[in-house]
Design a protein around this motif. Structure first.
Motif, short mmCIF file in Angstrom:
data_model
loop_
_atom_site.label_atom_id
_atom_site.label_comp_id
_atom_site.label_asym_id
_atom_site.label_seq_id
_atom_site.Cartn_x
_atom_site.Cartn_y
_atom_site.Cartn_z
N ASP A 82 0.83 -1.21 0.00
CA ASP A 82 0.00 0.00 0.00
C ASP A 82 0.87 1.26 0.00
O ASP A 82 0.60 2.21 -0.74
N LYS A 83 1.91 1.25 0.82
CA LYS A 83 2.82 2.40 0.86
C LYS A 83 3.56 2.55 -0.47
O LYS A 83 3.74 3.66 -0.97
N LEU A 84 3.97 1.43 -1.03
CA LEU A 84 4.66 1.46 -2.32
C LEU A 84 3.74 1.99 -3.41
O LEU A 84 4.14 2.82 -4.23
N ARG A 85 2.49 1.53 -3.42
CA ARG A 85 1.52 2.01 -4.41
C ARG A 85 1.35 3.52 -4.30
O ARG A 85 1.33 4.24 -5.30
N THR A 86 1.26 4.01 -3.07
CA THR A 86 1.12 5.45 -2.85
C THR A 86 2.36 6.20 -3.36
O THR A 86 2.24 7.23 -4.03
N ALA A 87 3.55 5.67 -3.06
CA ALA A 87 4.79 6.32 -3.50
C ALA A 87 4.90 6.29 -5.03
O ALA A 87 5.28 7.29 -5.64
#
Length: 106
Positions: A14-19
């Motif tokens: 999820d954090k990677l998708r946001t980044a």
């Protein structure tokens, strides 16, 4: 996303998708600026190279986001082995594990 993903992996994805989404927006804005006519014919070659690099970055980000959405992120496209998280943290758009990347590039 596949159901066998652990909660800490899901949080990391999820954090990677946001980044990656943020990077996509930044690169899109950069491409818009680069493609604006500056009227400087002397910088045309450099500008063309920057445009090509930005488009490649956008393609890589888009492909990584697609693999995340399809549940294929982190799986080598050649041998179907898991790509180590450390590699993905350094190179989020990695499509191959290191041995397959070396074969692909070589």
């Amino acid at each position: 996303m596949t159901t066998h993903v652990q909660p800490d992996e899901r949080n990391w994805l999820d954090k990677l998708r946001t980044a990656l989404t943020h990077d996509f927006e930044v690169q899109t804005a950069r491409l818009t600026q680069l493609t604006a006519d500056t009227g400087d014919p002397g910088g045309a070659h450099t500008q063309s190279a920057l445009i090509a690099a930005t488009r490649q970055s956008l393609d890589q980000i888009t492909d990584a986001l697609r693999r995340i959405a399809e549940g294929r992120y982190g799986i080598c496209e050649r041998c179907a082995a898991s790509i180590p998280r450390e590699r993905l943290e350094i190179l989020p758009h990695a499509r191959f594990c290191v041995p397959c990347q070396q074969k692909h590039a070589g």
